[in-house]
Design an enzyme around this catalytic site. Structure first.
Site, PDB file in Angstrom:
ATOM      1  N   TYR A  16       0.774  -1.155  -0.040  1.00 38.25           N
ATOM      2  CA  TYR A  16       0.041   0.167  -0.157  1.00 38.25           C
ATOM      3  C   TYR A  16       0.824   1.149   0.071  1.00 38.25           C
ATOM      4  CZ  TYR A  16      -3.631  -3.117   1.546  1.00 38.25           C
ATOM      5  OH  TYR A  16      -4.655  -4.079   1.310  1.00 38.25           O
ATOM      6  N   HIS A  21      -4.483   5.986  -1.705  1.00 39.92           N
ATOM      7  CA  HIS A  21      -5.288   5.927  -0.441  1.00 39.92           C
ATOM      8  C   HIS A  21      -4.252   6.264   0.715  1.00 39.92           C
ATOM      9  CE1 HIS A  21      -9.209   5.133   1.189  1.00 39.92           C
ATOM     10  NE2 HIS A  21      -8.984   4.067   1.502  1.00 39.92           N
ATOM     11  N   ASN A  67      -9.969   1.327   7.390  1.00 42.83           N
ATOM     12  CA  ASN A  67     -11.387   1.094   7.732  1.00 42.83           C
ATOM     13  C   ASN A  67     -11.556   1.215   9.454  1.00 42.83           C
ATOM     14  OD1 ASN A  67     -11.695   1.249   5.204  1.00 42.83           O
ATOM     15  ND2 ASN A  67     -12.518  -0.735   4.973  1.00 42.83           N
ATOM     16  N   ASP A  92      -7.035  11.162   2.025  1.00 43.02           N
ATOM     17  CA  ASP A  92      -7.307  11.490   0.587  1.00 43.02           C
ATOM     18  C   ASP A  92      -8.864  11.834   0.238  1.00 43.02           C
ATOM     19  OD1 ASP A  92      -8.483   8.445  -0.550  1.00 43.02           O
ATOM     20  OD2 ASP A  92      -7.620   8.387   1.325  1.00 43.02           O
ATOM     21  N   ASN A 113     -14.279   5.262   4.369  1.00 37.68           N
ATOM     22  CA  ASN A 113     -14.498   4.468   5.465  1.00 37.68           C
ATOM     23  C   ASN A 113     -13.713   4.977   6.621  1.00 37.68           C
ATOM     24  OD1 ASN A 113     -16.587   3.006   4.125  1.00 37.68           O
ATOM     25  ND2 ASN A 113     -15.015   1.668   3.079  1.00 37.68           N
TER      26      ASN A 113
END
Length: 188
Positions: A16, A21, A67, A92, A113
């Site tokens: 990631y 994100h 989340n 973001d 989320n």
């Protein structure tokens, strides 16, 4: 001494690291680098602390995944006795153009989320947030692929100039206050 909790939202793990994100992580990394501090793994996240103009800034990268960010935010606010006014969540936003910087005192989760979980855990949507535009340049049904996708070459080159400005927003929030920071940086 005034303390501020600056939370960069993102997902942990190498896969990631360079995704859209994870801009929250990237921005707090930039702040840490500018102030010569290193993140250390602690409860529910990686934390770095520095002092600047009589203020203490606690940078947090939650390890709860995006989340479930609210758990880490609430824990660190309670641990450090930080009020919601001295919290800044960096995230973001695909509803604004790439590279657009927007600071707000409150707002909806906008379908994000991470923000949704923070709002649920804090019991309010009235907390400062700094949204970095990643644009909504994706085909219908491809939102997840887009936000979890890596920056393209053009975006990567523009990030080089946007990250230092983003770091200035963080310190301005603590030293100049939310209203002045919004006036000085929104839309720039």
């Amino acid at each position: 001494m005034k303390k501020f909790l600056i939370v960069g939202l993102g997902n942990i793990g190498e896969k990631y690291t360079n995704t859209r994100h994870n801009i929250g992580f990237k921005i707090v990394d930039e702040v840490a680098e500018e102030h010569n501090v290193v993140f250390e793994t602690d409860t529910l996240g990686d934390v770095a602390t520095f002092r600047f103009k009589g203020r203490t800034f606690i940078l947090l990268k939650p390890s709860t995944f995006m989340n479930l960010s609210g758990k880490a935010v609430k824990f660190w606010m309670q641990k450090e006795k930080i009020t919601v006014d001295n919290l800044l969540v960096v995230t973001d936003d695909l509803n604004i153009d790439f590279g657009t910087l927007r600071i707000k005192a409150k707002g909806s989760d906008g379908g994000h989320n991470g923000l949704k979980d923070i709002q649920e855990k804090l019991g309010t949507n009235v907390y400062p947030r700094f949204r970095f535009g990643i644009s909504g340049n994706f085909s219908k049904g491809r939102q997840v692929d887009y936000v979890l996708g890596e920056w393209n070459k053009e975006e990567t080159s523009q990030l080089i100039e946007r990250l230092p400005t983003s770091a200035k927003i963080i310190t301005s929030f603590g030293t100049d206050g939310l209203a002045n920071t919004m006036n000085n940086f929104n839309g720039k």
